[in-house]
Design an enzyme around this catalytic site. Sequence first.
Site, PDB file in Angstrom:
ATOM      1  N   SER A 184       0.228  -7.717   3.228  1.00 27.23           N
ATOM      2  CA  SER A 184       0.787  -7.205   4.786  1.00 27.23           C
ATOM      3  C   SER A 184       0.725  -8.463   5.604  1.00 27.23           C
ATOM      4  CB  SER A 184       0.255  -6.113   5.373  1.00 27.23           C
ATOM      5  OG  SER A 184       1.008  -5.540   6.255  1.00 27.23           O
ATOM      6  N   GLU A 312       7.612   0.537   0.061  1.00 27.91           N
ATOM      7  CA  GLU A 312       6.850   0.032   1.254  1.00 27.91           C
ATOM      8  C   GLU A 312       6.776   0.906   2.433  1.00 27.91           C
ATOM      9  OE1 GLU A 312       4.746  -2.386   1.429  1.00 27.91           O
ATOM     10  OE2 GLU A 312       5.341  -3.923  -0.090  1.00 27.91           O
ATOM     11  N   HIS A 401       3.034   1.416   0.915  1.00 32.13           N
ATOM     12  CA  HIS A 401       2.560  -0.088   1.389  1.00 32.13           C
ATOM     13  C   HIS A 401       0.921   0.310   1.564  1.00 32.13           C
ATOM     14  CE1 HIS A 401       2.221  -3.443   3.807  1.00 32.13           C
ATOM     15  NE2 HIS A 401       1.290  -2.760   4.941  1.00 32.13           N
TER      16      HIS A 401
END
Length: 496
Positions: A184, A312, A401
């Site tokens: 990230s 995601e 994610h």
Amino acid sequence: MAGEASSGREVRTASGVLRGSSADGLLVFRGIPYAAPPVGRLRFQAPEPVRAWDGVRPATTYGPPPPQSGLLGSAQAAAGDDWLTLNVWTPDLAARLPVMVWIPGGGYALGNSSLPEYDATHLVANGVVVVTVNYRLGIEGFTQLDGAPANRGLLDQVAALRWVQDTIGVFGGDPDRVTIFGESAGGGSVAALLAMPRAAGLFRRAIAQSVPGTFFSAELAGEIAVALAGEWGVRPTAQALSAIPPARLPEAGDAILPKMAAWRERWGSITHRPIPFAPVVDGNVLPVAPWQALAAGAARDIELLAGHTRDEHRLFSLIDGVLGQVTREQTETALRMLAPEPHRYRDAYPAASDEELYELVNADWLFRMPSLQLAEAQVAGGGRAHLYELTWQALALGACHGLDVPLVFGNLTSGQPAMLIGDPQSAEAIDLSAQFRSAWTAFATHGDPGWPAYDVDRRLTRLFDAPSTVTAYPEEASRLLWRKHEFAALEPIGSR
């Protein structure tokens, strides 16, 4: 080499002697300062060297987290101002092992190397030394201020990597085999470091997990800084904001989040998420955005492993309270704000529901296509890249994610990301985690994660699943939709 390893749990560095702790045949040194506390005259400035200490400094507890938002319940009360610390896990002080340096994510606003999900015990068992790093966040680290260098959080990371080059040998690490990795905002930091001249020569390999496509131009960053400082009634200068206690400064970031829609016609796509913090393409610390830098060959001598998860955005839909409730209007807004050609998404995915399209365009804009295009830019610039996608279905959120974090570290029952896997952990999760750790440490050791390098003809990609496979990149419809889009520094709308 900065010093000589001592017997037992002590090492001598250029700054002084450190005493760590041992468990299960490993040595761990926590809370090691790699730069001076960035407070007082050093606040909002580039990191400066640590002042040496006398005697033996205990390195058995983590350093205090950098000041950060408490919106997601992750902030901890800072016990001191020694935010710029790192932690080292090593199996052998006398060895010369590959080194992996972890840069935590968190939207450039959250992040703390002491979180249980980043415990490196399982990774180190694969024959590497692991370093985890704290760096300045939010306004302290990334907001553009008059009287301060840009990208202070990235400069902190560079300082940590210099510490690794100078010192890791006494911990059993090989400074010639350093791999940076992050997810990230940590993946975005990895991408930025690949493009930064100041980071040249500090690492040999890079793993970029779920790279965000959000990098700000200096003009956009300047406008956001005005809004952030305005929450305190001051101008965006280092001098003015130095009057705000570090522990309270993140309140401005929290306050501006629900207001960002007011700037939608000027700031565009970043108001959709919303995203007030990101690296700034300032022309100095970060000369150009990573995709342009890599395509021009800036990192051709660095081996790259990049990739993303399939779903995601689903975690963010849950956090936003829209999971299972996305309306057609919300989908059309997301397509209009994020997609390079909004009308083509429904044609490319004719069977997709509004919610599925909403998930797809958000995921493509924020993580999936930036990660893919980072690998493609590396290849275009004459470098080598390996591509992966995590497609394993975990609980209701799928391959969402952050799911890769517990799998990479092997911490399947501790830390918030472990909740994405479920308890009890399945045999599939245990096997998949072993695959990740094997691939990541093999790449750090000799540059080969276990599948062919990516090229624009075959597009071979490792799909981490049950079972895992190697196949052509599976998100072809999205790749084609975004192939002419250039991820670059985001500008205010109408500025040019």
